[in-house]
Design a protein around this motif. Structure first.
Motif, PDB file in Angstrom:
ATOM      1  N   ARG A  42     -31.391  44.874   3.098  1.00 16.10           N
ATOM      2  CA  ARG A  42     -29.585  46.171   3.313  1.00 16.10           C
ATOM      3  C   ARG A  42     -28.638  44.871   2.815  1.00 16.10           C
ATOM      4  O   ARG A  42     -29.171  43.574   2.575  1.00 16.10           O
ATOM      5  N   SER A  74     -21.533  47.194   5.992  1.00 16.42           N
ATOM      6  CA  SER A  74     -23.757  46.977   5.596  1.00 16.42           C
ATOM      7  C   SER A  74     -23.921  47.883   4.944  1.00 16.42           C
ATOM      8  O   SER A  74     -23.940  49.280   5.409  1.00 16.42           O
ATOM      9  N   HIS A  78     -25.022  42.831   3.732  1.00 17.47           N
ATOM     10  CA  HIS A  78     -24.025  42.943   4.710  1.00 17.47           C
ATOM     11  C   HIS A  78     -22.690  42.100   4.357  1.00 17.47           C
ATOM     12  O   HIS A  78     -22.709  41.366   3.465  1.00 17.47           O
ATOM     13  N   ILE A  83     -27.391  49.919   2.370  1.00 22.87           N
ATOM     14  CA  ILE A  83     -29.161  49.763   1.697  1.00 22.87           C
ATOM     15  C   ILE A  83     -28.307  50.267  -0.229  1.00 22.87           C
ATOM     16  O   ILE A  83     -28.106  50.976  -0.540  1.00 22.87           O
ATOM     17  N   GLN A 104     -25.056  54.614   2.695  1.00 19.43           N
ATOM     18  CA  GLN A 104     -24.403  54.115   3.887  1.00 19.43           C
ATOM     19  C   GLN A 104     -25.584  53.554   4.687  1.00 19.43           C
ATOM     20  O   GLN A 104     -26.469  53.894   4.656  1.00 19.43           O
ATOM     21  N   ASP A 105     -25.247  52.421   5.444  1.00 18.91           N
ATOM     22  CA  ASP A 105     -26.503  51.903   6.593  1.00 18.91           C
ATOM     23  C   ASP A 105     -25.990  52.707   7.617  1.00 18.91           C
ATOM     24  O   ASP A 105     -24.879  52.218   8.157  1.00 18.91           O
ATOM     25  N   TYR A 154     -26.384  50.836  11.652  1.00 19.09           N
ATOM     26  CA  TYR A 154     -26.163  49.192  11.668  1.00 19.09           C
ATOM     27  C   TYR A 154     -25.499  48.563  12.831  1.00 19.09           C
ATOM     28  O   TYR A 154     -25.732  47.137  13.357  1.00 19.09           O
TER      29      TYR A 154
END
Length: 320
Positions: free
Chosen positions: A45, A60, A47, A62, A105-106, A109
């Motif tokens: 991950r 965030s 940030h 991935i 796309q995270d 989060y």
């Protein structure tokens, strides 16, 4: 920065500019290794603090080392407007066993899982799943690069995932004390399920693109508002009933799913639906209980899921 670090930095920059803001610049990156997934893929991950014309904002993303199949399926579904994360690169490369670094796309989060409208989100999930199934029904030729969920696939799942864990569980005294009444039910289902599944597999009216691994970890909530499906690594073309019983827990959800399909001109007769749902529930209960059989004693969620899978095998999974 190492060569690998530079590759990740370039991938993050490209993804941000493609999906977030074409003029954005990354100011800072804090990366956290999430470990190895079931298929031994790197998962991290990131940030980000990014600068855009509107100012700074947080984001965030991935990264993982994904198969070409997962990349291609996710990109295909994203183009259809399905509830899946965006991905880069969105490859259309031939399917192979090779993996490559990609950015997703995270999804969750910013989700607060303690403040969810579960009833509304379950409705969103069922509608989103029906949308994927409906839009890809009848596209076998266009999706010929997808493997078919045939009887050999079913047999392999049972022999490699269910059977070893089940045999070990039967030797566990605690398992026998807790779940003893289910043992003959599971044994009876396991003896006939491969033959039973022929009916499901051969019903071409239900063939579509399926996720084929819709365990709870692959269904995430985005911003407390939407439900997304992730990790399409085991996707196949096959019966929608290889997805459906895992996500429909009530008769109301079944009705909602069928209504969502009917909007797309796809309707199944009641008797056909009931028969295929029942058979597939038994198979999926057997297949997906494997991890829980080894974890239930020390993990309350694993025990809850194991109970649900046992109920599926016994055809006790739907509630009014």
């Amino acid at each position: 920065m190492s060569e690998a670090g530079q590759e990740i930095q370039r991938l993050l920059e490209t993804t941000v500019r493609r999906y977030v803001d074409s003029g954005a610049a990354i100011i800072k990156v804090d990366s956290t290794r999430l470990g190895l997934g079931f298929q031994a893929v790197d998962l991290t991950r990131h940030h980000l603090l990014i600068e855009t014309a509107k100012g700074t904002e947080e984001l965030s993303l991935i990264t993982k080392v994904a198969t070409a199949l997962e990349q291609r399926v996710t990109a295909h579904l994203y183009e259809q407007g399905a509830k899946v994360p965006f991905i880069w690169p969105a490859t259309g490369a031939p399917i192979s066993e090779e993996r490559s670094l990609v950015c997703f796309q995270d999804v969750d989060y910013r989700t607060d899982y303690g403040k969810l409208d579960l009833e509304r989100l379950q409705q969103c999930e069922i509608s989103a799943l029906a949308d994927i199934h409906g839009k890809n029904r009848g596209l076998r030729h266009e999706l010929s690069w997808l493997l078919f969920a045939d009887l050999s696939h079913i047999t392999d799942m049972l022999h490699t995932r269910f059977r070893p864990q089940w045999e070990a569980a039967k030797l566990n005294e605690a398992f026998n004390e807790e779940f003893g009444p289910y043992i003959p039910i599971v044994e009876a289902a396991a003896r006939t399920i491969i033959d039973d599944m022929v009916t499901v597999i051969k019903d071409e009216t239900t063939h579509t693109l399926i996720h084929n691994d819709l365990n709870p970890g692959n269904v995430l909530v985005h911003d407390n508002q939407e439900v997304f499906f992730i990790d399409w690594e085991e996707a196949r073309y096959g019966s929608l009933f290889l997805d459906l019983p895992l996500r429909c827990r009530t008769t109301q959800q079944v009705l909602q799913y069928r209504e969502a399909l009917s909007v797309q001109g796809f309707e199944l007769a009641d008797a056909q639906f009931t028969t295929l749902f029942s058979i597939a529930s038994r198979y999926l209960g057997l297949r997906f209980m494997s991890w829980n059989l080894g974890a239930w004693m020390d993990n309350a969620p694993a025990k809850a899921d194991l109970i649900r899978y046992l109920h599926m095998v016994a055809n006790e999974s739907l509630h009014t």
